[in-house]
Design an enzyme around this catalytic site. Structure first.
Site: not given
Length: 473
Positions: A72, A392, A414
């Site tokens: 991520c 994250h 995202n």
């Protein structure tokens, strides 16, 4: 004699009687058992209070997908840069190769691990510091500064030059066996040290070990390109800028008749990753500062911190953060978005989150109502007790400002694909941002003078187990 430390059976009976006497408990249990905790706790009024419109909103490219990997932090970093590239060169869409940096990150983390092994040859294997070093030597997670270190050393390539592989999409097996091999190398180096071998001999052994690391990475991911060809087509949006709308209309009609895509091309042959980065990316990855908001007593504000043993590229150094109060933190974020630049950020994405709906909000995820108990941790206690470390990284691409210019919700890009959230985008309430966002990456020209000065101050060193931040996956 009753053991006061044990769960008492009679107490259990009392708990059960009280539970069944309250109708609300039975309704909550039916809902939770049937649909799951998050679905049962979802408040429709909370959902309606977070519309998907934003007074400040940046136009981004297609949603990316890290799939079954802990990349991520790379995706969020590259999404931040691709926005700048797309708007500089007027491209409809663009995606960097995440796999390219993933390859070099595995190489560099392996090298750093073995260097740390050489630095701690006399540490017991059960010492706290060696346990940290030995915990997932080449695991996927990371921070912005790790990304910057890789870009500074290896440059960037478009996805077309180095696409995804089975082991970048799902990295568990690749990293499992790479980690095992690295730990075998560590054990060998430590045994040789105990047998009296000199450091020069151990470094030569490490060099041979790294040849095996390279082979594993190249087999799992394929070798990265040393040079590549690049072709992109510029959008037609600029056709009317010189007042030539009639000419543009005729050109468009001609294109439709011929079937040819006659948009202007950007074309490169045999360009290197570093040349591509320096020529096409209009920002320098070193022109950013990581600012954090960690309101713990042990990490006072207005201080620069460095966390030991957190480097991926050994010569680039460990991760550093400037810890600032929330008002400074949020103002920097709002100012950067209003100036037209997205923001890499780290958070605890598991807290009060609905993945399918794409919502981060305590007033929507009412687990307090479902379980009949308040959740009272503030940000400081949540960090201190390890309940909400960063896990994250994503990208802020919008914010909604009220009549007083204050943020009340944030738009988030995202990297979980377009089927999560609303076409891959999430919305976070401002209250959620305050509690669960711990780090943002801010351009130096967006920082106030005091914070910029702090970024140059001598850092306070922290041990890697101290609860300021954790690698994002």
């Amino acid at each position: 004699m009753t053991d006061q430390s044990a769960v008492d059976i009679e107490q259990i009976r009392d708990y059960s009687r009280a539970f069944n006497a309250d109708r609300a408990n039975l309704v909550a249990a039916n809902a939770a058992v049937s649909t799951g905790v998050l679905a049962a706790a979802t408040d429709y009024q909370g959902l309606r209070a977070l519309p998907r419109d934003f007074s400040v909103e940046l136009k981004q490219g297609s949603i990316t997908n890290q799939e079954r990997s802990g990349r991520c932090w790379m995706f969020a970093s590259l999404n931040t840069l691709r926005y700048e590239l797309m708007h500089r060169w007027n491209l409809e869409d663009f995606e960097f190769s995440e796999t390219y940096l993933f390859f070099w990150d595995a190489i560099e983390k392996s090298n750093t691990y073995l260097e740390h092994v050489l630095e701690t040859l006399d540490e017991p294997t059960d010492s706290r510091i060696f346990e940290v070093i030995n915990d997932g030597p080449s695991d996927d997670g990371g921070w912005w500064q790790m990304f910057a270190a890789l870009v500074n050393k290896y440059g960037l390539v478009p996805k077309s030059a180095y696409p995804e592989s089975a082991n970048s999409r799902d990295s568990d097996s690749f990293k499992q066996y790479l980690n095992t091999k690295l730990r075998e190398f560590a054990a060998d180096l430590r045994r040789r040290h105990e047998a009296g071998e000199a450091l020069d001999a151990l470094r030569e052994a490490k060099r041979e070990d790294m040849a095996t690391v390279y082979r594993i990475c190249a087999i799992a991911l394929g070798e990265p390109p040393a040079a590549f060809d690049f072709l992109a087509r510029v959008k037609d949006d600029d056709d009317d800028k010189d007042g030539e709308s009639d000419k543009a209309g005729k050109a468009e009609q001609s294109k439709q008749e011929s079937g040819m895509d006659e948009r202007r091309q950007i074309r490169e042959t045999g360009i290197t990753p570093m040349e591509f980065y320096r020529k096409y990316v209009p920002v320098d990855v070193n022109d950013f500062v990581t600012i954090s908001n960690a309101p713990m007593k042990r990490t006072p504000f207005n201080t620069r911190y460095r966390i030991r043993y957190t480097a991926n590229v050994i010569e680039a150094g460990d991760m550093e953060f400037v810890n600032v109060p929330l008002d400074v933190f949020k103002k920097a974020a709002v100012d950067q978005l209003r100036a037209g630049h997205p923001i890499w950020f780290a958070c605890d994405c598991m807290q009060f989150a609905l993945r399918g709906e794409g919502v981060f909000d305590r007033d929507t995820v009412r687990v307090d109502q479902l379980f009949g108990t308040e959740f009272t941790f503030d940000k400081a206690d949540g960090l201190e007790y390890g309940d909400r470390p960063s896990n994250h990284a994503m990208t802020l691409t919008g914010v909604n400002l009220d009549d007083n210019g204050k943020p009340n919700r944030w738009k988030i890009e995202n990297s979980w694909g377009k089927d999560n959230g609303k076409d891959g985008y999430y919305v976070a309430s401002d209250a959620w941002f305050d509690q669960f966002v711990t780090e943002i990456i801010i351009r130096k020209d967006m920082l106030d003078e005091a914070t910029l000065k702090l970024a140059q101050a001598e850092p306070v060193e922290l041990d890697p187990w101290q609860p300021l931040t954790r690698p994002c996956r």
